[in-house]
Design an enzyme around this catalytic site. Sequence first.
Site, mmCIF file in Angstrom:
data_model
loop_
_atom_site.group_PDB
_atom_site.id
_atom_site.type_symbol
_atom_site.label_atom_id
_atom_site.label_comp_id
_atom_site.label_asym_id
_atom_site.label_seq_id
_atom_site.Cartn_x
_atom_site.Cartn_y
_atom_site.Cartn_z
ATOM 1 N N ASP A 12 -0.238 5.594 -1.115
ATOM 2 C CA ASP A 12 0.436 4.962 0.020
ATOM 3 C C ASP A 12 1.486 5.954 0.498
ATOM 4 O OD1 ASP A 12 1.466 3.071 1.879
ATOM 5 O OD2 ASP A 12 2.979 2.463 0.416
ATOM 6 N N GLU A 72 -3.982 5.546 2.372
ATOM 7 C CA GLU A 72 -3.731 4.637 3.489
ATOM 8 C C GLU A 72 -3.406 5.448 4.733
ATOM 9 O OE1 GLU A 72 -0.304 1.488 4.604
ATOM 10 O OE2 GLU A 72 -1.402 1.015 2.759
ATOM 11 N N ASP A 147 5.481 -0.156 -2.953
ATOM 12 C CA ASP A 147 4.753 1.061 -2.596
ATOM 13 C C ASP A 147 3.741 1.410 -3.689
ATOM 14 O OD1 ASP A 147 6.645 2.234 -0.214
ATOM 15 O OD2 ASP A 147 7.801 1.245 -1.785
#
Length: 189
Positions: A12, A72, A147
């Site tokens: 991420d 992502e 996260d």
Amino acid sequence: MSPKERIIMGVDPGTILMGYGMLHVAGNTPRLMAMGVIRLEKFDNHYIRLKRIFDRITGLIDEFLPDEMAIEAPFFGKNVQSMLKLGRAQGVAMAAALARDIPITEYAPMRIKQAITGNGNASKEQVAGMLQRYLRIPDEQMLPEMDATDGLAAAVCHFFQTSGPMARSGGSAVKNWKDFVNRNPDKVR
């Protein structure tokens, strides 16, 4: 590792906190290996943060030896400067994987949430809760920073997209720089 085993690294991207998760897959059974965050808030200089991202992602790759990376994609916001910085952070993480010849698949945030919770608009808490139940993660292993679970969610999403009878055609794997440039001519000059 047997031919049916693999390790998926999920990322991420972030410029303050970057989340990651390592997923070991044996057959059709995923197991959490590790998850965490790369803390970048103590570095004032954006370029130093990028170097730190590269160094830490490279270190994680060397430690866990992932076969694939799921990352992502940046969401499109109104702040152009934030988007630029986030894109750079994502690019540096991708460069670390490509430097080790690790194929990368990029997933939109809504796609990851949809894969994990069944709802593309799910909250970070809902994603974390579903991951905890699905992977049977004990409470004491859950981190307060979402996260980390977002990074893990990218790995689990990739597992769902590429494993078993329910696998669907998903994100597009990028195997090297040439492949990336050919697929994304609008992103390079």
